[in-house]
Design an enzyme around this catalytic site. Structure first.
Site, PDB file in Angstrom:
ATOM      1  N   PRO A   1      -1.575  -7.703   2.637  1.00  0.00           N
ATOM      2  CA  PRO A   1      -2.016  -6.896   1.464  1.00  0.00           C
ATOM      3  C   PRO A   1      -3.741  -6.140   2.147  1.00  0.00           C
ATOM      4  O   PRO A   1      -4.031  -5.675   2.294  1.00  0.00           O
ATOM      5  CB  PRO A   1      -2.801  -7.786   0.319  1.00  0.00           C
ATOM      6  CG  PRO A   1      -1.391  -7.982   0.762  1.00  0.00           C
ATOM      7  CD  PRO A   1      -0.549  -8.818   1.626  1.00  0.00           C
TER       8      PRO A   1
ATOM      9  N   THR B   1      -2.592  -2.197   5.610  1.00  0.00           N
ATOM     10  CA  THR B   1      -3.652  -1.016   5.451  1.00  0.00           C
ATOM     11  C   THR B   1      -5.293  -1.824   5.515  1.00  0.00           C
ATOM     12  O   THR B   1      -5.175  -2.793   4.213  1.00  0.00           O
ATOM     13  CB  THR B   1      -3.961  -0.192   4.580  1.00  0.00           C
ATOM     14  OG1 THR B   1      -2.308   0.535   4.559  1.00  0.00           O
ATOM     15  CG2 THR B   1      -4.904   0.637   4.654  1.00  0.00           C
TER      16      THR B   1
ATOM     17  N   LYS C   1      -5.341   6.458   9.158  1.00  0.00           N
ATOM     18  CA  LYS C   1      -4.243   6.457   6.934  1.00  0.00           C
ATOM     19  C   LYS C   1      -6.246   6.436   6.213  1.00  0.00           C
ATOM     20  O   LYS C   1      -5.675   6.714   5.166  1.00  0.00           O
ATOM     21  CB  LYS C   1      -3.925   5.385   7.245  1.00  0.00           C
ATOM     22  CG  LYS C   1      -3.930   4.394   6.176  1.00  0.00           C
ATOM     23  CD  LYS C   1      -3.113   4.300   5.304  1.00  0.00           C
ATOM     24  CE  LYS C   1      -2.696   3.864   4.153  1.00  0.00           C
ATOM     25  NZ  LYS C   1      -1.671   4.645   3.435  1.00  0.00           N
TER      26      LYS C   1
ATOM     27  N   LYS D   1      -9.341  -0.347  -3.039  1.00  0.00           N
ATOM     28  CA  LYS D   1      -9.107  -0.628  -1.580  1.00  0.00           C
ATOM     29  C   LYS D   1      -9.527   0.532  -0.349  1.00  0.00           C
ATOM     30  O   LYS D   1     -10.403  -0.220  -0.111  1.00  0.00           O
ATOM     31  CB  LYS D   1      -8.026  -1.606  -1.301  1.00  0.00           C
ATOM     32  CG  LYS D   1      -8.348  -2.727  -0.345  1.00  0.00           C
ATOM     33  CD  LYS D   1      -6.546  -3.651   0.432  1.00  0.00           C
ATOM     34  CE  LYS D   1      -5.652  -2.104   1.127  1.00  0.00           C
ATOM     35  NZ  LYS D   1      -5.019  -2.908   1.825  1.00  0.00           N
TER      36      LYS D   1
HETATM   37  P1  NAD Z   1       2.453  -6.319  -2.282  1.00  0.00           P
HETATM   38  O1  NAD Z   1       1.081  -7.386  -2.172  1.00  0.00           O
HETATM   39  O2  NAD Z   1       3.519  -6.338  -2.454  1.00  0.00           O
HETATM   40  O3  NAD Z   1       3.192  -7.095  -0.856  1.00  0.00           O
HETATM   41  C1  NAD Z   1       2.524  -8.284   0.085  1.00  0.00           C
HETATM   42  C2  NAD Z   1       2.894  -9.229   0.394  1.00  0.00           C
HETATM   43  O4  NAD Z   1       2.505 -10.010   1.502  1.00  0.00           O
HETATM   44  C3  NAD Z   1       3.282 -10.376  -0.741  1.00  0.00           C
HETATM   45  O5  NAD Z   1       4.439 -10.455  -0.979  1.00  0.00           O
HETATM   46  C4  NAD Z   1       2.304 -12.160  -0.331  1.00  0.00           C
HETATM   47  O6  NAD Z   1       3.481 -12.980  -0.435  1.00  0.00           O
HETATM   48  C5  NAD Z   1       2.348 -11.690   1.294  1.00  0.00           C
HETATM   49  N1  NAD Z   1       1.353 -12.283   2.462  1.00  0.00           N
HETATM   50  C6  NAD Z   1       0.311 -11.955   1.909  1.00  0.00           C
HETATM   51  N2  NAD Z   1      -0.182 -12.783   2.487  1.00  0.00           N
HETATM   52  C7  NAD Z   1       0.354 -13.744   3.037  1.00  0.00           C
HETATM   53  C8  NAD Z   1       0.579 -14.120   4.470  1.00  0.00           C
HETATM   54  N3  NAD Z   1      -1.085 -15.428   4.668  1.00  0.00           N
HETATM   55  N4  NAD Z   1       1.850 -14.632   4.932  1.00  0.00           N
HETATM   56  C9  NAD Z   1       2.967 -13.789   4.820  1.00  0.00           C
HETATM   57  N5  NAD Z   1       2.747 -13.363   3.542  1.00  0.00           N
HETATM   58  C10 NAD Z   1       1.464 -13.065   2.821  1.00  0.00           C
HETATM   59  O7  NAD Z   1       1.812  -5.723  -1.718  1.00  0.00           O
HETATM   60  P2  NAD Z   1       2.368  -3.761  -0.659  1.00  0.00           P
HETATM   61  O8  NAD Z   1       2.141  -3.397  -2.021  1.00  0.00           O
HETATM   62  O9  NAD Z   1       3.687  -4.052  -0.544  1.00  0.00           O
HETATM   63  O10 NAD Z   1       1.095  -3.739   0.526  1.00  0.00           O
HETATM   64  C11 NAD Z   1       1.133  -4.361   1.683  1.00  0.00           C
HETATM   65  C12 NAD Z   1       0.381  -3.394   2.489  1.00  0.00           C
HETATM   66  O11 NAD Z   1       0.285  -1.497   2.721  1.00  0.00           O
HETATM   67  C13 NAD Z   1      -0.918  -3.011   1.832  1.00  0.00           C
HETATM   68  O12 NAD Z   1      -2.038  -3.703   2.824  1.00  0.00           O
HETATM   69  C14 NAD Z   1      -1.283  -1.960   1.427  1.00  0.00           C
HETATM   70  O13 NAD Z   1      -2.816  -0.877   1.399  1.00  0.00           O
HETATM   71  C15 NAD Z   1       0.371  -1.159   2.087  1.00  0.00           C
HETATM   72  N6  NAD Z   1      -0.019  -0.123   1.344  1.00  0.00           N
HETATM   73  C16 NAD Z   1       1.251  -0.048   0.569  1.00  0.00           C
HETATM   74  C17 NAD Z   1       1.695   0.896  -0.131  1.00  0.00           C
HETATM   75  C18 NAD Z   1       1.858   1.367  -1.733  1.00  0.00           C
HETATM   76  O14 NAD Z   1       2.538   2.488  -2.525  1.00  0.00           O
HETATM   77  N7  NAD Z   1       2.296  -0.467  -2.560  1.00  0.00           N
HETATM   78  C19 NAD Z   1       1.951   2.100   0.412  1.00  0.00           C
HETATM   79  C20 NAD Z   1       1.100   2.571   1.817  1.00  0.00           C
HETATM   80  C21 NAD Z   1       0.638   1.058   2.371  1.00  0.00           C
END
Ligand code: NAD
Length: 322
Positions: free
Chosen positions: A78, A109, A188, A263
């Site tokens: 995240p 991101t 981005k 964020k």
């Molecule tokens: P999410 O919260 O669904 O998933 C993040 C995962 O990372 C979780 O499973 C969590 O347990 C894991 N995690 C956290 N800390 C960790 C660590 N130290 N070691 C291992 N695993 C760890 O988030 P997401 O929606 O998948 O988003 C991830 C990134 O992608 C973010 O930066 C977000 O801004 C970006 N993003 C998200 C979207 C969207 O629509 N969801 C779109 C584009 C970009």
């Protein structure tokens, strides 16, 4: 056919809303001989994916364990603090083992400063390793369909561009090298700033037109034909019921969560301040998304729910029977 034989061992860390479907593409598309090692702090996510792909995907015990086992590591967590921990934790981080010659790709991101700090740490300690920022756009639906856009923090002449394009091309459609380290993230963040500002402006414009007596479908046609035409109005219309596939029409359920927009918007405003860019809409935009992200009527919903937050009318159909 693209030759993918160089990707014998790949690691994936962070298996949430985006990471899971991205991993699924790798598991389905990498050659039979390739193997993927995965890690997430939530063990359940790891176990489920290992059960889905028993011959192709295996569980690692930490980020360090992933790095030990593979040549290429992809991370999708995240925030900046998580990226720091995944890479720099002295005991369990990727950089706590010998990562010489490895390719490391961070798709999270996050702020550019954290990304550059990780990159510099790697360059100083493992000069033959390569680290790239590689944020993505297109949401969970795009990740599932394999249509996300990927913004690479490298130049057109980077020696790893072909390798990066091949691998990331398994998960996304457009791979755009943005010029150099951290510029994928800068691209981005500026994209999400623009998209977020447009969603607020679009909500306000619909609201004033509708309160003046216009049918939002007419307004949508006007914007599409006029100088206001943009993707948010066309495909992600904040007013429910105007565009059938927009998240708003499905109760703002599928889409880009308002907390993530908050964020990214905050990261973009910080970036603008850091580089001395004038940014008159930044503070008001941030306040708006901050309020919407905390509002129980909007929290966890698609960010275009900002229309609801700003008081837009959602039950307009009764007024404009078609
Ligand atoms: P999410 O919260 O669904 O998933 C993040 C995962 O990372 C979780 O499973 C969590 O347990 C894991 N995690 C956290 N800390 C960790 C660590 N130290 N070691 C291992 N695993 C760890 O988030 P997401 O929606 O998948 O988003 C991830 C990134 O992608 C973010 O930066 C977000 O801004 C970006 N993003 C998200 C979207 C969207 O629509 N969801 C779109 C584009 C970009």
């Amino acid at each position: 056919m693209i030759d993918l034989s160089e990707f014998k061992t790949v690691g994936f860390i962070g298996l949430g809303a985006m990471g899971r479907p991205m991993l699924a593409h790798l598991a389905n598309k990498l050659p039979r001989e390739s193997h993927i090692w995965i890690f997430d702090v939530l063990e359940q996510a790891v176990d489920e994916l290992c059960a889905d792909y028993p011959d192709k995907v295996s569980k690692a015990m930490s980020a360090r364990d992933v790095a030990d086992k593979v040549d290429t590591v992809i991370t999708m967590v995240p925030e900046g603090s998580h990226v720091r921990s995944v890479y720099l934790d002295p005991k369990n981080g990727v950089c706590s083992t010998d990562i010489s010659n490895k390719l490391l790709i961070d798709c999270s991101t996050i702020d550019t400063a954290t990304s550059l700090a990780v990159k510099n740490h790697i360059a100083e300690n493992f000069p033959t390793a390569s680290f790239y920022d590689s944020p993505v756009s297109g949401g969970v639906v795009g990740a599932i369909k394999g249509t996300i856009a990927i913004f690479l923090g490298c130049s057109e002449s980077d020696p790893n561009l072909e390798r990066l394009t091949k691998l990331m091309g398994l998960m996304g459609k457009q791979i755009i090298p943005c010029g150099g380290p951290s510029l994928g993230l800068a691209a981005k963040l500026s994209n999400n700033y623009l998209s977020g500002v447009i969603a607020i402006a679009c909500s306000e414009a619909f609201d004033m037109g509708m309160r003046s007596g216009l049918d939002p479908r007419t307004l949508a046609r006007v914007y599409a034909a006029g100088t206001a035409q943009n993707t948010i109005c066309d495909k992600f219309c904040p007013v429910p019921g105007v565009y059938s596939e927009a998240p708003s029409t499905g109760g703002y359920k599928q889409g880009f969560k308002v907390q993530l927009m908050r964020k990214d918007f905050g990261l973009a405003v910080d970036m603008a301040n850091r580089v001395g860019a004038k940014n008159v809409l930044g503070d008001v935009g941030l306040q708006t998304y901050d309020g919407a992200a905390k509002d129980p009527r909007c929290k966890d919903l698609d960010s275009r729910v900002v229309y609801r937050y700003l008081g837009g009318q959602e039950n307009w159909q009764s007024k404009h029977e078609s």
